[in-house]
Design a protein around this motif. Structure first.
Motif, PDB file in Angstrom:
ATOM      1  N   MET A 528      18.342   8.375  -6.343  1.00  0.00           N
ATOM      2  CA  MET A 528      18.548   6.985  -7.407  1.00  0.00           C
ATOM      3  C   MET A 528      18.349   5.809  -6.544  1.00  0.00           C
ATOM      4  N   THR A 529      18.566   5.721  -5.088  1.00  0.00           N
ATOM      5  CA  THR A 529      18.365   4.775  -4.232  1.00  0.00           C
ATOM      6  C   THR A 529      16.842   4.509  -3.934  1.00  0.00           C
ATOM      7  N   ALA A 530      16.315   5.812  -3.798  1.00  0.00           N
ATOM      8  CA  ALA A 530      14.778   5.790  -3.201  1.00  0.00           C
ATOM      9  C   ALA A 530      13.844   5.041  -4.360  1.00  0.00           C
ATOM     10  N   TRP A 531      14.233   5.566  -5.625  1.00  0.00           N
ATOM     11  CA  TRP A 531      13.492   5.107  -6.720  1.00  0.00           C
ATOM     12  C   TRP A 531      14.370   4.526  -7.881  1.00  0.00           C
ATOM     13  N   MET A 532      14.010   3.367  -8.575  1.00  0.00           N
ATOM     14  CA  MET A 532      14.841   2.773  -9.622  1.00  0.00           C
ATOM     15  C   MET A 532      13.724   2.496 -10.843  1.00  0.00           C
ATOM     16  N   PRO A 533      14.021   2.985 -11.962  1.00  0.00           N
ATOM     17  CA  PRO A 533      13.448   2.801 -13.186  1.00  0.00           C
ATOM     18  C   PRO A 533      13.599   1.491 -13.503  1.00  0.00           C
ATOM     19  N   ASP A 534      12.528   0.561 -14.188  1.00  0.00           N
ATOM     20  CA  ASP A 534      12.496  -0.312 -14.521  1.00  0.00           C
ATOM     21  C   ASP A 534      13.675  -1.112 -15.474  1.00  0.00           C
ATOM     22  N   ASP A 535      14.269  -0.258 -16.099  1.00  0.00           N
ATOM     23  CA  ASP A 535      15.570  -0.591 -17.052  1.00  0.00           C
ATOM     24  C   ASP A 535      16.812   0.038 -16.370  1.00  0.00           C
ATOM     25  N   GLY A 536      16.763   0.524 -15.029  1.00  0.00           N
ATOM     26  CA  GLY A 536      17.916   1.045 -14.416  1.00  0.00           C
ATOM     27  C   GLY A 536      18.038   2.652 -14.712  1.00  0.00           C
ATOM     28  N   TRP A 537      19.022   3.145 -14.196  1.00  0.00           N
ATOM     29  CA  TRP A 537      19.393   4.564 -14.330  1.00  0.00           C
ATOM     30  C   TRP A 537      20.503   4.703 -15.482  1.00  0.00           C
ATOM     31  N   SER A 538      19.889   5.037 -16.845  1.00  0.00           N
ATOM     32  CA  SER A 538      20.834   5.076 -17.942  1.00  0.00           C
ATOM     33  C   SER A 538      21.249   6.624 -17.784  1.00  0.00           C
ATOM     34  N   GLU A 539      22.295   6.845 -18.652  1.00  0.00           N
ATOM     35  CA  GLU A 539      22.857   8.000 -18.524  1.00  0.00           C
ATOM     36  C   GLU A 539      21.834   9.213 -19.002  1.00  0.00           C
ATOM     37  N   HIS A 540      20.860   8.615 -19.790  1.00  0.00           N
ATOM     38  CA  HIS A 540      19.951   9.686 -20.187  1.00  0.00           C
ATOM     39  C   HIS A 540      19.134  10.244 -19.043  1.00  0.00           C
ATOM     40  N   ALA A 541      18.774   9.343 -18.208  1.00  0.00           N
ATOM     41  CA  ALA A 541      17.775   9.459 -16.948  1.00  0.00           C
ATOM     42  C   ALA A 541      18.653  10.049 -15.890  1.00  0.00           C
ATOM     43  N   LYS A 542      20.131   9.943 -15.847  1.00  0.00           N
ATOM     44  CA  LYS A 542      20.772  10.632 -14.880  1.00  0.00           C
ATOM     45  C   LYS A 542      20.869  12.119 -15.173  1.00  0.00           C
ATOM     46  N   THR A 543      21.022  12.224 -16.610  1.00  0.00           N
ATOM     47  CA  THR A 543      21.094  13.677 -17.073  1.00  0.00           C
ATOM     48  C   THR A 543      19.826  14.603 -16.466  1.00  0.00           C
ATOM     49  N   ALA A 544      18.760  13.809 -16.826  1.00  0.00           N
ATOM     50  CA  ALA A 544      17.367  14.526 -16.621  1.00  0.00           C
ATOM     51  C   ALA A 544      17.244  14.694 -14.914  1.00  0.00           C
ATOM     52  N   LEU A 545      17.558  13.895 -14.220  1.00  0.00           N
ATOM     53  CA  LEU A 545      17.486  13.914 -12.712  1.00  0.00           C
ATOM     54  C   LEU A 545      18.296  15.062 -12.444  1.00  0.00           C
ATOM     55  N   ARG A 546      19.484  15.434 -12.804  1.00  0.00           N
ATOM     56  CA  ARG A 546      20.575  16.539 -12.586  1.00  0.00           C
ATOM     57  C   ARG A 546      19.839  17.860 -12.859  1.00  0.00           C
ATOM     58  N   GLN A 547      19.182  17.847 -14.197  1.00  0.00           N
ATOM     59  CA  GLN A 547      18.659  18.891 -14.374  1.00  0.00           C
ATOM     60  C   GLN A 547      17.399  19.383 -13.714  1.00  0.00           C
ATOM     61  N   PHE A 548      16.666  18.483 -13.236  1.00  0.00           N
ATOM     62  CA  PHE A 548      15.533  18.601 -12.006  1.00  0.00           C
ATOM     63  C   PHE A 548      16.217  19.455 -10.960  1.00  0.00           C
TER      64      PHE A 548
END
Length: 597
Positions: A528-548
Motif C-alpha cells: 500500500m506504500t509502494a503504490w497508491m491509487p489516485d483516489d487513495g486506498w478505499s475499503e473496497h480496494a483493500k479487500t481486493a488486495l487482501r484477496q490477491f
C-alpha cells in the motif's frame, strides 16, 4: 538475670476465627480486607483528595464506636535470579541477585465494639491479664454490622483507584505450613510456622534477634496546625511540573526499613463530642482568664461553629509506627523514623514503656486495646491524611520489558503492548521514545529490543548510526547464526529481504488473512506504500488486495514451492491477475460526473 515466661494463651486476645470473622475474648467482632493502592507517582493532588473524600464518606455510614484499623506492612524481600542461558539476560539478573527491597501489603480491619471498649484505658488491657465479659452481638446486630462493612468497602473502592479483597479464614488463621495474618504480625514478618521466642519486657518487644521500636502520634498538639492531603516530592519536582505523594508517604514507601504503620480510628457519638467540647469551652471561659484559656476557648468555639455550619465529623485517632531490626541497627532506625516524622512537621512520642501496648494493639482485630489515652480527637478528613495512599510499582505479570523501579532499584516487568492493550491502557502497538541528546534513548531501545527478542518476538530495525550492531552480534553468537543478522546499507549494496519467511502462518483456519502475524501486516503496508491509487486506498480496494494475497498463497501451496520470494508474487500478479482485470478510462455521464465503463 532471670526471665519471666507467660503462657501466650493467657494474654492472647482472640477467641475464634470462623467464616472469615474474628471474635475476640471480649466479644468484639472483626472483619478484614486486603487493599490494593495506586502506584506511587501515578496520581495528582485531586486524586488524593477524592480518595480522602471516599474514605470520609465510608466512615460516616459505620455504626457508632466502630473501630477502623488501617495497617500497612513494609517487609524486606530479596531478588532472585532468572537463569535463561543467555549472556545479557543472565548478567542483568546477576546484577540484582540478593538485593533487598521492601514489599508493601495493605490491610483494613473493621471492628464492632462498644463505648466501653472504645474508651478503655490501656492499663486495663488484655496484655496485663485483665478480662472483662462483653455481651456478644445478636444475630441481627451482626448482620447489620457486616452489611455496613460491605457498604464501607463499596464506597472506598467506588472511585476505581483502590480495590479490596476480603481476607479468608485461612489467611487470617494460617496453617502448619503457612502462618496467618495474626501470627505473621506477631512474629514481625517472620514466616516461621511456629510462633515462638516473642519477648515483651517493660521497655520493649523483640522476636528472635529483631528488636521493635514504637513511635506514637496520639496528641493533637504534636501535629501541625494545618494538614494537607499530599506532600510535594522536591527531588522529582521542577519549576514546570510538581510531583506529589500522600501526606503520610514519608512513613510509608519513603521509609527504608522494615516497619508497620497502624492508623486506628474510632467513630464516637457526634452529639456527645459536641456536648463535651461545649462544656470545655464554658469551663475555660468561666475559670481564670489566662491567655491559654482564652486561646483554647476561641479555637474550640471556631471548631464548634464550623461543625454546626458545615457538618464536620470527628473521630478519635491514633497513628503509630512499629519498626524493627537487629539491635545494632536500632539507632539508625530511630534516626530514620525521627527524620520522617520531622519532615511531616509532627512530633512522635518514642516511649519504651509504651511499646508493648502499641505492639499488642497492632495485632489484627485487636485495635480496641490501644487505650483511650493514646487517642486524640480530630476532624475526620484531617485524621484520614495520616494513612499512606500509594504503594510500590509491582509491574505487570508476564511483561515483556524489564526495567528498574526508581524507588527500590529492583527489576520489574511491564508490557508496553499486548498485556497493556488487554488492560485498556493503550489502543495500539505504537511505542514513542522521546528525549534529548545523551539521555539514553539508544540504551533504552537496546534493552527493549533485547527483551522483545527474549520473549520470542520478531525484531526488525532500520537505524542510522550503528547503535544496535553490538546487540545483533551477541544475538548472532548466542543463536549460532540463526538470528542477529546485521545489514549495513550503502548505495552499492541496497537492502534486500524476503517478506515470505513465515508465509505458512499467513492464512487462518477459516481461510482468511491472519493479521496477528507480523509478516502479513508488513507486506500489506509495503504494497500500500509502494503504490497508491489516485483516489487513495478505499475499503473496497483493500479487500481486493487482501484477496490477491490469499489467492497467491493458495496458488503457491498447489505448486508446492519451497523457497518463495517476492519475484513469485510479481509473476503471479502479472500472469494470473492482470490478464483477468480490465479497466478503461472514465467517461462523462449525462449529469457531468465521471463514471467507469
Amino acid at each position: 538475670m532471670s526471665a519471666r515466661c507467660v503462657d501466650l494463651d493467657r494474654v492472647f486476645p482472640l477467641a475464634k476465627i470462623t467464616d472469615g470473622v474474628v471474635i475476640s475474648k471480649r466479644g468484639e467482632v472483626t472483619v478484614g480486607w486486603e487493599l490494593t493502592l495506586p502506584t506511587a507517582f501515578s496520581l495528582v493532588e485531586e486524586d488524593y483528595d477524592d480518595m480522602l473524600l471516599d474514605f470520609a464518606s465510608a466512615v460516616r455510614v459505620l455504626p457508632q464506636w466502630t473501630m477502623v484499623h488501617r495497617q500497612d506492612a513494609y517487609l524486606y524481600d530479596s531478588c532472585g535470579a532468572e537463569r535463561t542461558g543467555r549472556f545479557l539476560a543472565d548478567a542483568y539478573s546477576a546484577h540484582f541477585e540478593g538485593r533487598r527491597y521492601l514489599v508493601h501489603r495493605q490491610y483494613l480491619y473493621l471492628t464492632m465494639t462498644s463505648k466501653a471498649s472504645g474508651l478503655r484505658p490501656g492499663s486495663s488491657g488484655g496484655l496485663f491479664g485483665f478480662r472483662f465479659s462483653a455481651k456478644a452481638p445478636s444475630r441481627d446486630e451482626l448482620h447489620e454490622f457486616l452489611s455496613k462493612c460491605e457498604d464501607f468497602v463499596s464506597i472506598i473502592t467506588s472511585g476505581g483507584r483502590i480495590s479490596a479483597r476480603r481476607l479468608t479464614q485461612d489467611e487470617l488463621r494460617g496453617d502448619e505450613q503457612c502462618p496467618g495474618m495474626v501470627q505473621r504480625y506477631m512474629m514481625l514478618g517472620n514466616d516461621s510456622p511456629i510462633m515462638s521466642n516473642i519477648q515483651m519486657t517493660p521497655d520493649g518487644v523483640s522476636v528472635y534477634d529483631k528488636v521493635a521500636q514504637a513511635f506514637v502520634i496520639g496528641e493533637s498538639d504534636k501535629l501541625p496546625t494545618a494538614i494537607d492531603s499530599t506532600s510535594k516530592v522536591e527531588e522529582l519536582s521542577t519549576i514546570a511540573t510538581e510531583v506529589y505523594l500522600s501526606y503520610a508517604s514519608k512513613l510509608g514507601v519513603l521509609l527504608d526499613c522494615e516497619h508497620v504503620t497502624n492508623m486506628t480510628l474510632v467513630v464516637p457519638s457526634q452529639d456527645e463530642v459536641i456536648r463535651h467540647l461545649e462544656r470545655e469551652r464554658n469551663k475555660m471561659n468561666s475559670g481564670l482568664k489566662s491567655a491559654d484559656n482564652r486561646i483554647n476557648a476561641g479555637e474550640i468555639g471556631e471548631f464548634l461553629d464550623d461543625a454546626y455550619r458545615e457538618g464536620l465529623f470527628t473521630a478519635k485517632v491514633n497513628l503509630n509506627v512499629i519498626a524493627w531490626g537487629p539491635e545494632e541497627e536500632s539507632a539508625e532506625i530511630t534516626g530514620k523514623i525521627s527524620a520522617a516524622v520531622s519532615a511531616m512537621h509532627c512530633t512522635a512520642t518514642y516511649n519504651n514503656y509504651n511499646t508493648p501496648v502499641i505492639y499488642y494493639a497492632g495485632i489484627p482485630s485487636n485495635a480496641f486495646e490501644i487505650g483511650k489515652e493514646n487517642l486524640m480527637l480530630m476532624e475526620l478528613r484531617s485524621a484520614l491524611t495520616l494513612c499512606p495512599y500509594e504503594t510500590f510499582n509491582s509491574g505487570m505479570e508476564k511483561g515483556t520489558l524489564r526495567i528498574c523501579d526508581r524507588m527500590r532499584n529492583i527489576p520489574i516487568r511491564i508490557d508496553l503492548k499486548a498485556f497493556a492493550r488487554k488492560l485498556g491502557f493503550i489502543t495500539n502497538y505504537n511505542v514513542f521514545t522521546l528525549g534529548g541528546s545523551g539521555t539514553g534513548k539508544s540504551y533504552f531501545t537496546n534493552s527493549y529490543l533485547r527483551n522483545c527478542y527474549d520473549e520470542g518476538e520478531s525484531v526488525f530495525v532500520i537505524d542510522v548510526g550503528d547503535s544496535y550492531e553490538g546487540l545483533c552480534s551477541i544475538v548472532r553468537e548466542e543463536s549460532g547464526g540463526r538470528d542477529g543478522a546485521y545489514l549495513s546499507w550503502d548505495r552499492d549494496h541496497p537492502f534486500s529481504f524476503n517478506p515470505f519467511t513465515d508465509i505458512g502462518e499467513w492464512l487462518s483456519d477459516k481461510g482468511g488473512l491472519n493479521t496477528d502475524v507480523n509478516g502479513v501486516n508488513f507486506f500489506l503496508s509495503f504494497l500500500m506504500t509502494a503504490w497508491m491509487p489516485d483516489d487513495g486506498w478505499s475499503e473496497h480496494a483493500k479487500t481486493a488486495l487482501r484477496q490477491f494475497i490469499i489467492d497467491f498463497i493458495v496458488y503457491e501451496r498447489e505448486k508446492k514451492e519451497k523457497d518463495i520470494v517476492f519475484d513469485h508474487f510479481y509473476r503471479f500478479m502479472d500472469e494470473q491477475i492482470v490478464p483477468r482485470v480490465s479497466y478503461s478510462a472514465p467517461t462523462k455521464a449525462k449529469n457531468g460526473k465521471e463514471r467507469d465503463k
